[in-house]
Design an enzyme around this catalytic site. Sequence first.
Site, PDB file in Angstrom:
ATOM      1  N   THR A  54       0.865  -1.186   0.000  1.00 32.51           N
ATOM      2  CA  THR A  54       0.000   0.000   0.000  1.00 32.51           C
ATOM      3  C   THR A  54       0.898   1.230   0.000  1.00 32.51           C
ATOM      4  O   THR A  54       1.947   1.226   0.668  1.00 32.51           O
ATOM      5  CB  THR A  54      -0.931   0.053   1.231  1.00 32.51           C
ATOM      6  N   ASP A  66       0.327   3.872   1.451  1.00 29.55           N
ATOM      7  CA  ASP A  66       0.152   4.638   2.709  1.00 29.55           C
ATOM      8  C   ASP A  66       1.231   4.364   3.762  1.00 29.55           C
ATOM      9  O   ASP A  66       1.408   5.150   4.681  1.00 29.55           O
ATOM     10  CB  ASP A  66      -1.214   4.322   3.334  1.00 29.55           C
TER      11      ASP A  66
HETATM   12  O1  F6P Z   1      -4.991   2.842   0.775  1.00 30.49           O
HETATM   13  C1  F6P Z   1      -4.432   3.447  -0.308  1.00 30.49           C
HETATM   14  C2  F6P Z   1      -5.247   4.632  -0.754  1.00 30.49           C
HETATM   15  O2  F6P Z   1      -4.590   5.135  -1.902  1.00 30.49           O
HETATM   16  C3  F6P Z   1      -5.465   5.728   0.292  1.00 30.49           C
HETATM   17  O3  F6P Z   1      -4.361   6.571   0.446  1.00 30.49           O
HETATM   18  C4  F6P Z   1      -6.663   6.423  -0.277  1.00 30.49           C
HETATM   19  O4  F6P Z   1      -7.367   7.111   0.726  1.00 30.49           O
HETATM   20  C5  F6P Z   1      -7.471   5.294  -0.831  1.00 30.49           C
HETATM   21  O5  F6P Z   1      -6.551   4.254  -1.130  1.00 30.49           O
HETATM   22  C6  F6P Z   1      -8.261   5.650  -2.068  1.00 30.49           C
HETATM   23  O6  F6P Z   1      -9.006   4.533  -2.440  1.00 30.49           O
HETATM   24  P1  F6P Z   1      -9.792   4.390  -3.806  1.00 30.49           P
HETATM   25  O7  F6P Z   1      -8.789   4.152  -4.888  1.00 30.49           O
HETATM   26  O8  F6P Z   1     -10.679   3.214  -3.587  1.00 30.49           O
HETATM   27  O9  F6P Z   1     -10.511   5.673  -4.013  1.00 30.49           O
END
Ligand code: F6P
Length: 325
Positions: free
Chosen positions: A129, A131
């Site tokens: 991830t 994050d």
């Molecule tokens: O968990 C990774 C992430 O990129 C976060 O930083 C972000 O809030 C989320 O996923 C966004 O998710 P999606 O692609 O489902 O909008």
Amino acid sequence: MTKFKKIAVLTSGGDAPGMNAAIRAVVRTAVYNKLEVIGIREGYKGMIEKLFTPLWSHDVSDIIQRGGTILKTARCKEFKSEEGRKTAYDNLRELNIDGVVVIGGDGSFTGARIFNEEYEIPFVGIPGTIDNDIYGTDYTIGYDTALNTVVEAVDKIRDTASAHTRMFFVEVMGAEAGFIALRSGIATGAEAIIIPETRNEGDKLSKLLDGGTRQNASNLVIVAEGDEEGGAYALAERYKKLYPDYEIRITVLGHLQRGGSPSAFDRVTASRLGYAAVEALMDDQKCVMVGIQSNKVSLTPFRKAVKLHKDVNRDLLYIQEVLSS
Ligand code: F6P
């Protein structure tokens, strides 16, 4: 001789650069050990819907440098239900899968932990991830690449901010964590960093601006999307009212942070962890995540990886404050 004959691999949750390098490492390590590998497409959804595809060494050629994931990914609601997990188990059994490698974040590991409490097929996780918010590893796959992407973008924003003597609020990803914001803020010389792990950074920013020394300079504020003060738009609105003399602009970097070719660091981390995950399965490990701590591969039970909070480096916060004063 290992009892393992066939393993499966999947990517789940938000994609991260380096997931392909991890898939490659899992497949190549397994094949080296004479195991068969089944790729499961679209995360847990594919486990339920039988989206299975055999993977051999040649199937993972030419992917180490690619962003995204060749197996595709998804956030799967069905796997949260007992029926969903039962169907997944039956499908794995039908194929004689002896173990599963899950590449993903804490949501994916929560699913894996629950599954392993109900069924005997062992799951091992690889943290993937952008994050970097997973306990039990210093770095998650994708974080370094995302960081470099942010730094490249923010350097460009600095050029135009400087040319116009403007203040920019730049929002970066991190729904519940400020790892990307903190490191990219330091790397770009940001005047302030606003993240969910701390309180009152808004006051610190005000103090800096009240001092009057920033009036004739560019000002960059990096905001983590999950901060309790609101995202870049909400903060910019507040500061426009408080400091009408500053010309304020906003940039939300969004999903461009998730794409792109993985950095060398992410490729190496993914290769180490992919190798370690298969070794862990062959060593009869179950319900654990492989990670890298102080440059050594480590194992952390899913239970801890998803429950315990990984804090940002507080020294970096202090350093940022000193360097932006
Ligand atoms: O968990 C990774 C992430 O990129 C976060 O930083 C972000 O809030 C989320 O996923 C966004 O998710 P999606 O692609 O489902 O909008």
